[in-house]
Design a protein around this motif. Sequence first.
Motif, PDB file in Angstrom:
ATOM      1  N   VAL A 107       0.888  -1.058  -0.138  1.00  0.00           N
ATOM      2  CA  VAL A 107      -0.008   0.282   0.556  1.00  0.00           C
ATOM      3  C   VAL A 107       0.195   1.447   0.155  1.00  0.00           C
ATOM      4  O   VAL A 107       0.697   2.490  -1.145  1.00  0.00           O
ATOM      5  CB  VAL A 107      -0.480   0.364   1.555  1.00  0.00           C
ATOM      6  N   ALA A 108       1.669   1.702   0.966  1.00  0.00           N
ATOM      7  CA  ALA A 108       3.149   2.343   0.976  1.00  0.00           C
ATOM      8  C   ALA A 108       3.591   2.506  -0.760  1.00  0.00           C
ATOM      9  O   ALA A 108       3.374   4.027  -0.768  1.00  0.00           O
ATOM     10  CB  ALA A 108       3.959   1.861   2.132  1.00  0.00           C
ATOM     11  N   GLU A 109       4.356   1.694  -1.308  1.00  0.00           N
ATOM     12  CA  GLU A 109       4.456   1.312  -2.525  1.00  0.00           C
ATOM     13  C   GLU A 109       3.496   1.952  -3.427  1.00  0.00           C
ATOM     14  O   GLU A 109       4.074   2.911  -4.260  1.00  0.00           O
ATOM     15  CB  GLU A 109       4.914   0.831  -3.057  1.00  0.00           C
ATOM     16  N   VAL A 110       2.493   1.610  -3.123  1.00  0.00           N
ATOM     17  CA  VAL A 110       1.332   2.439  -4.160  1.00  0.00           C
ATOM     18  C   VAL A 110       1.133   3.773  -4.074  1.00  0.00           C
ATOM     19  O   VAL A 110       0.939   4.343  -5.003  1.00  0.00           O
ATOM     20  CB  VAL A 110       0.309   1.986  -4.291  1.00  0.00           C
ATOM     21  N   LEU A 111       1.149   4.794  -3.008  1.00  0.00           N
ATOM     22  CA  LEU A 111       0.839   5.738  -2.489  1.00  0.00           C
ATOM     23  C   LEU A 111       2.397   6.675  -3.213  1.00  0.00           C
ATOM     24  O   LEU A 111       1.379   7.562  -4.035  1.00  0.00           O
ATOM     25  CB  LEU A 111       0.256   6.070  -1.357  1.00  0.00           C
ATOM     26  N   ASP A 112       3.019   6.212  -2.714  1.00  0.00           N
ATOM     27  CA  ASP A 112       4.244   6.251  -2.682  1.00  0.00           C
ATOM     28  C   ASP A 112       4.508   6.713  -4.338  1.00  0.00           C
ATOM     29  O   ASP A 112       4.617   7.800  -5.025  1.00  0.00           O
ATOM     30  CB  ASP A 112       5.435   6.536  -2.152  1.00  0.00           C
ATOM     31  N   ASN A 113       4.467   5.759  -4.994  1.00  0.00           N
ATOM     32  CA  ASN A 113       4.421   5.887  -6.731  1.00  0.00           C
ATOM     33  C   ASN A 113       3.302   7.477  -7.696  1.00  0.00           C
ATOM     34  O   ASN A 113       3.730   7.516  -7.994  1.00  0.00           O
ATOM     35  CB  ASN A 113       4.084   4.990  -7.183  1.00  0.00           C
ATOM     36  N   TRP A 114       1.917   7.063  -6.493  1.00  0.00           N
ATOM     37  CA  TRP A 114       1.021   7.918  -6.927  1.00  0.00           C
ATOM     38  C   TRP A 114       1.632   9.447  -7.329  1.00  0.00           C
ATOM     39  O   TRP A 114       1.171  10.456  -7.720  1.00  0.00           O
ATOM     40  CB  TRP A 114       0.010   7.808  -7.014  1.00  0.00           C
ATOM     41  N   ILE A 115       2.252   9.582  -5.492  1.00  0.00           N
ATOM     42  CA  ILE A 115       2.888  11.241  -5.483  1.00  0.00           C
ATOM     43  C   ILE A 115       3.995  11.361  -6.859  1.00  0.00           C
ATOM     44  O   ILE A 115       3.712  12.592  -7.242  1.00  0.00           O
ATOM     45  CB  ILE A 115       3.063  10.924  -3.854  1.00  0.00           C
ATOM     46  N   SER A 116       4.737  10.042  -6.436  1.00  0.00           N
ATOM     47  CA  SER A 116       6.096  10.804  -7.076  1.00  0.00           C
ATOM     48  C   SER A 116       5.762  10.893  -8.659  1.00  0.00           C
ATOM     49  O   SER A 116       6.371  11.887  -9.293  1.00  0.00           O
ATOM     50  CB  SER A 116       6.779   9.960  -7.312  1.00  0.00           C
ATOM     51  N   GLU A 117       4.505   9.747  -9.350  1.00  0.00           N
ATOM     52  CA  GLU A 117       4.596   9.703 -10.494  1.00  0.00           C
ATOM     53  C   GLU A 117       3.229  10.831 -11.363  1.00  0.00           C
ATOM     54  O   GLU A 117       3.418  11.085 -12.503  1.00  0.00           O
ATOM     55  CB  GLU A 117       4.414   8.227 -10.323  1.00  0.00           C
ATOM     56  N   TYR A 118       2.470  11.595 -10.772  1.00  0.00           N
ATOM     57  CA  TYR A 118       1.406  12.050 -10.915  1.00  0.00           C
ATOM     58  C   TYR A 118       1.121  13.046 -10.129  1.00  0.00           C
ATOM     59  O   TYR A 118       0.866  14.005 -10.995  1.00  0.00           O
ATOM     60  CB  TYR A 118      -0.056  10.772 -10.891  1.00  0.00           C
ATOM     61  N   ALA A 119       1.107  12.812  -8.802  1.00  0.00           N
ATOM     62  CA  ALA A 119       0.673  14.556  -8.073  1.00  0.00           C
ATOM     63  C   ALA A 119       1.309  15.059  -7.973  1.00  0.00           C
ATOM     64  O   ALA A 119       1.376  16.100  -8.147  1.00  0.00           O
ATOM     65  CB  ALA A 119       0.311  13.576  -6.540  1.00  0.00           C
ATOM     66  N   ASN A 120       2.657  14.627  -7.953  1.00  0.00           N
ATOM     67  CA  ASN A 120       3.792  15.635  -7.871  1.00  0.00           C
ATOM     68  C   ASN A 120       3.510  16.580  -9.568  1.00  0.00           C
ATOM     69  O   ASN A 120       4.360  18.097  -9.006  1.00  0.00           O
ATOM     70  CB  ASN A 120       5.388  15.771  -7.910  1.00  0.00           C
ATOM     71  N   GLY A 121       3.457  16.157 -10.065  1.00  0.00           N
ATOM     72  CA  GLY A 121       3.199  16.795 -11.856  1.00  0.00           C
ATOM     73  C   GLY A 121       1.971  17.593 -11.538  1.00  0.00           C
ATOM     74  O   GLY A 121       1.478  18.831 -12.756  1.00  0.00           O
ATOM     75  N   LYS A 122       0.792  17.027 -11.261  1.00  0.00           N
ATOM     76  CA  LYS A 122      -0.303  17.381 -11.476  1.00  0.00           C
ATOM     77  C   LYS A 122      -1.253  18.472 -10.401  1.00  0.00           C
ATOM     78  O   LYS A 122      -2.232  18.979 -10.211  1.00  0.00           O
ATOM     79  CB  LYS A 122      -1.274  15.809 -12.157  1.00  0.00           C
TER      80      LYS A 122
END
Length: 429
Positions: free
Chosen positions: A112-127
């Motif tokens: 779960v932590a990896e999924v949320l980290d991936n969303w933050i780094s690969e999507y949310a940080n840019g959007k």
Amino acid sequence: MATKKNMTNTALVSLTNKPLDKPTTLSDSGGLAARATPAKDGKGNNVLWIFRYRMGGRETPQRTIVFGKYPDLKLAGAREKRERCKVWIADGKDPKTQLELELSKAVKPLTVAEVLDNWISEYANGKRVNASKHKQQFERWIVPHLGSLPLAEIKKPHWIAALKKRSQKYPVAAGYVLRNLQQALKWCAKSGHEFDRSVFDIDLDDIGAKHQAKRSQRLVEDDSWQRLIDLLKWIEAGEMLPYYKNLLILLITFGARTQELRLATTKEFNFETGVWTVPAEHNKTQAKDQARGDSGEIKRPIPDSIKPLLVALCEANKGGYLLGEFKEPTAVSAWGGNIWKKLGHEQKWRLHDLRRTVATGLNDLGVAPHVVESLLGHSIQGVAGIYNRSHYLPEKRQALELWCNRLDELLSGEDCNVFLLRASNDKRS
């Protein structure tokens, strides 16, 4: 067109058992083959599935992948892998890499932590402009309870239990975290990860969450501009840090978003052209604007009355933040959220309501709605947004000059040298 099947299970059994003096290959179509090598113990031959392919034309080198061992991997399974590899090749993806990725997922399930980290780094940080806030909330609400567990094993009751641990104390924040969690998992699903989709059925009532109360305040009304006058006089008194005084002056002048000024640097202001260019990365509607083919920048003319203040700030903070330092959004929001109390206003308002105040004031002064929308940096919707790329700079300059004159009149009359004409270098009193 169906793939021609050149190989049979009978042929594979024969290949496994017949005596061999040297390695032998039995080919199927589409690059698939079974390679047999003599067994050292004489108890049957070792048969491996191999797949040969190229990532380009015949001039590119041939590559080979080992799918697995027969009979552990049957003929039907080997053919299924071949077809998946052909799809990857058509998409320009190397099958070897894709198979390794699948293996890594199988060996080490995604947590779960990896999924949320991936969303933050690969999507949310840019959007998302509040990506850091999303990360902090995940780390408080989700990660301590579920972070180390495999995502594929988490069910609806697990999510609800984790969110309920804090929802009674923070019901509005609970709804915010739930929405972001669901969006992160939707993004995860698009990446091909499998998990229990019942998380998308969770609603606010399930976790004891509440919607954020909608506040739509304006400091100007049809019959009174008194609350705006109170604020202007309070700013003029200057009993606050220079950072906040300058922030308020510029918010009231431009109708900008707070983050556009928090993050503003001195290089954004061109006094030769008289234009403040908000970069796309500071624009909340960047993604929508760029999807239509726009740059995502917001251009605002610099009114003559505010120019001395901006010049002084740019000279004092050359190459850095316009307001002299960086402040977190939570700190600025908390400070701005108490102004209404200091002014003795009965209804609560916040810094974002200054944008509504500017918009209402400009409309009351007769400024065309499309000019007001462009000045505020709103994304223009519909056909107009697709075909019209104008920044309306002449119209916005005229509107801002009209607005600044109105602020001057509100503060102390037409003959007064008002605060907007002065650079602010105050000390905290």
